[in-house]
Design a protein around this motif. Structure first.
Motif, PDB file in Angstrom:
ATOM      1  N   GLY A 171      42.371  39.289  26.129  1.00  0.00           N
ATOM      2  CA  GLY A 171      41.579  39.846  27.172  1.00  0.00           C
ATOM      3  C   GLY A 171      41.607  39.003  28.342  1.00  0.00           C
ATOM      4  O   GLY A 171      41.825  39.425  29.521  1.00  0.00           O
ATOM      5  N   ILE A 172      41.297  37.658  28.284  1.00  0.00           N
ATOM      6  CA  ILE A 172      41.314  36.872  29.040  1.00  0.00           C
ATOM      7  C   ILE A 172      42.594  36.804  29.985  1.00  0.00           C
ATOM      8  O   ILE A 172      42.790  36.755  31.118  1.00  0.00           O
ATOM      9  N   ALA A 173      43.837  36.662  29.131  1.00  0.00           N
ATOM     10  CA  ALA A 173      44.914  36.340  29.563  1.00  0.00           C
ATOM     11  C   ALA A 173      45.713  37.453  30.572  1.00  0.00           C
ATOM     12  O   ALA A 173      45.924  37.417  31.617  1.00  0.00           O
ATOM     13  N   GLN A 174      45.172  38.520  30.200  1.00  0.00           N
ATOM     14  CA  GLN A 174      45.627  39.883  30.813  1.00  0.00           C
ATOM     15  C   GLN A 174      44.873  40.190  31.927  1.00  0.00           C
ATOM     16  O   GLN A 174      45.304  40.474  33.136  1.00  0.00           O
ATOM     17  N   ALA A 175      43.714  39.454  31.908  1.00  0.00           N
ATOM     18  CA  ALA A 175      42.657  39.598  33.228  1.00  0.00           C
ATOM     19  C   ALA A 175      43.112  38.744  34.543  1.00  0.00           C
ATOM     20  O   ALA A 175      42.991  39.083  35.538  1.00  0.00           O
ATOM     21  N   VAL A 176      43.838  37.775  34.096  1.00  0.00           N
ATOM     22  CA  VAL A 176      44.244  36.784  35.108  1.00  0.00           C
ATOM     23  C   VAL A 176      45.606  36.710  35.472  1.00  0.00           C
ATOM     24  O   VAL A 176      46.567  36.013  36.270  1.00  0.00           O
ATOM     25  N   LEU A 177      46.440  37.834  34.701  1.00  0.00           N
ATOM     26  CA  LEU A 177      47.933  38.229  35.283  1.00  0.00           C
ATOM     27  C   LEU A 177      48.295  38.198  36.527  1.00  0.00           C
ATOM     28  O   LEU A 177      49.335  37.666  36.991  1.00  0.00           O
ATOM     29  N   ASN A 178      47.531  38.757  37.356  1.00  0.00           N
ATOM     30  CA  ASN A 178      47.567  39.020  38.731  1.00  0.00           C
ATOM     31  C   ASN A 178      46.900  37.722  39.731  1.00  0.00           C
ATOM     32  O   ASN A 178      46.867  38.028  40.883  1.00  0.00           O
ATOM     33  N   ASP A 179      46.616  36.811  38.928  1.00  0.00           N
ATOM     34  CA  ASP A 179      45.883  35.548  39.591  1.00  0.00           C
ATOM     35  C   ASP A 179      44.626  35.995  40.446  1.00  0.00           C
ATOM     36  O   ASP A 179      44.664  35.600  41.713  1.00  0.00           O
ATOM     37  N   PRO A 180      43.684  36.936  39.999  1.00  0.00           N
ATOM     38  CA  PRO A 180      42.615  37.040  40.813  1.00  0.00           C
ATOM     39  C   PRO A 180      41.719  35.742  41.228  1.00  0.00           C
ATOM     40  O   PRO A 180      41.581  34.810  40.500  1.00  0.00           O
ATOM     41  N   ARG A 181      41.356  35.961  42.250  1.00  0.00           N
ATOM     42  CA  ARG A 181      40.266  34.892  42.873  1.00  0.00           C
ATOM     43  C   ARG A 181      39.088  34.844  42.186  1.00  0.00           C
ATOM     44  O   ARG A 181      38.353  33.921  42.099  1.00  0.00           O
ATOM     45  N   ILE A 182      38.377  35.852  41.603  1.00  0.00           N
ATOM     46  CA  ILE A 182      37.218  36.225  41.039  1.00  0.00           C
ATOM     47  C   ILE A 182      37.398  36.953  39.685  1.00  0.00           C
ATOM     48  O   ILE A 182      38.066  37.723  39.622  1.00  0.00           O
ATOM     49  N   LEU A 183      36.967  36.183  38.624  1.00  0.00           N
ATOM     50  CA  LEU A 183      37.068  36.854  37.107  1.00  0.00           C
ATOM     51  C   LEU A 183      35.393  36.787  36.751  1.00  0.00           C
ATOM     52  O   LEU A 183      34.735  36.219  36.841  1.00  0.00           O
ATOM     53  N   VAL A 184      35.077  38.144  36.336  1.00  0.00           N
ATOM     54  CA  VAL A 184      33.852  38.703  35.900  1.00  0.00           C
ATOM     55  C   VAL A 184      34.067  39.104  34.354  1.00  0.00           C
ATOM     56  O   VAL A 184      34.881  39.905  34.185  1.00  0.00           O
ATOM     57  N   LEU A 185      33.312  38.291  33.530  1.00  0.00           N
ATOM     58  CA  LEU A 185      33.359  38.335  31.934  1.00  0.00           C
ATOM     59  C   LEU A 185      31.958  38.657  31.636  1.00  0.00           C
ATOM     60  O   LEU A 185      30.834  38.214  31.964  1.00  0.00           O
TER      61      LEU A 185
END
Length: 214
Positions: free
Chosen positions: A60-74
Motif C-alpha cells: 500500500g505504501i509502495a503504490q501510494a508513492v508511485l507518482n512521487d507525491p510531496r505529501i503522504l497521509v497514512l
C-alpha cells in the motif's frame, strides 16, 4: 471476489500507475524500484491474496508513492501488525520522510515517538499540542510515578489516579505506573516520561469513562 487480491504485486503496481497516468515504460521501472524498497521483490509475482497483513501494508505504501507525491497521509498504518512488521514499517516511513512530508495518524504512540519531527495531538476536535517530538514529553517530568502497593489496593488506586501500567511482583505487591501532578502515594518515586504517558495524561478522563470509572 475481490479482484485486487487476484493481482500479483507487480501487476497491481502497474494497474495503479495506469490510473495515475504514469507512462508504461516509466511505470515498470518505478514499480520495481519501489517493490525493492519495501522488501517485496521476491514476492512481486505472487498474488496479493497470499500476502500477510504487513506485506499488504508495505504494498500500500509502495503504490501510494508511485507518482512521487510531496505529501503522504497514512491513517493507522500499523494497526494489526506484529512487532517485527511494525519496526519494518517505521524504518520505511523514516526513509520516505527524507524528501516528503509524511502525516501519520495513529493511536499507537510508540510508532511515532522516534521517527516524528513534530507531534500534533487533537482532542474533541481541538489541537491541544503542537511541538517537536524530542521535547513533547518534557511537560510530564515530575508527573510519572512508580508506586508499589498491595494487590488488594490496586483497584482503589486505579479509581483515584490514572494508572498507565501495572506489573505484578513476586509477592502480594503490584508495581503501578501512575500519572499525577502530585505525589500519589507515600513512597512513590518519579520515572522518566514517555510520549505514551503524555497521551494517557491528556485522555485519562476518556479512558476512565471507557472503563466505567466515575
Amino acid at each position: 471476489m475481490d479482484i485486487i487480491s487476484d493481482f500479483t504485486a507487480e501487476d497491481f503496481m502497474l494497474y495503479v500507475a495506469a490510473l495515475k497516468g504514469i507512462p508504461p515504460q516509466k511505470a515498470r521501472g518505478r514499480s520495481k524500484e519501489l517493490l525493492a524498497l519495501v522488501g517485496l521483490t521476491e514476492v512481486s509475482a505472487k498474488k496479493i491474496r497470499t500476502f500477510s497483513g504487513g506485506m499488504k501494508q508495505r504494498l500500500g505504501i509502495a503504490q501510494a508513492v508511485l507518482n512521487d507525491p510531496r505529501i503522504l497521509v497514512l491513517d493507522e498504518p500499523t494497526a494489526g501488525l506484529d512487532p517485527k512488521e511494525r519496526v519494518h514499517f517505521r524504518k520505511l516511513i523514516a526513509n520516505f520522510s527524507k524528501d516528503k512530508i509524511v502525516i501519520l495518524s495513529t493511536h499507537l504512540v510508540s510508532d511515532i515517538e522516534y521517527i516524528s519531527d513534530t507531534v500534533l495531538m487533537i482532542k474533541d476536535g481541538k489541537l491541544i499540542i503542537n511541538r517537536p517530538a524530542d521535547h513533547i514529553a518534557h511537560e510530564m517530568v515530575g508527573k510519572v510515578w512508580r508506586c508499589v502497593v498491595q494487590k488488594e489496593k490496586t483497584e482503589e488506586v486505579s479509581r483515584l489516579f490514572c494508572v498507565a501500567n501495572l506489573h505484578h511482583g513476586d509477592d502480594n505487591t503490584v508495581i503501578l505506573r501512575v500519572l499525577s501532578d502530585e505525589i500519589p502515594l507515600e513512597g512513590a518515586v518519579n520515572e522518566a516520561p514517555t510520549l505514551e504517558d503524555l497521551y494517557l495524561y491528556h485522555f485519562q478522563n476518556d479512558i476512565a469513562e471507557y472503563r466505567g470509572i466515575k
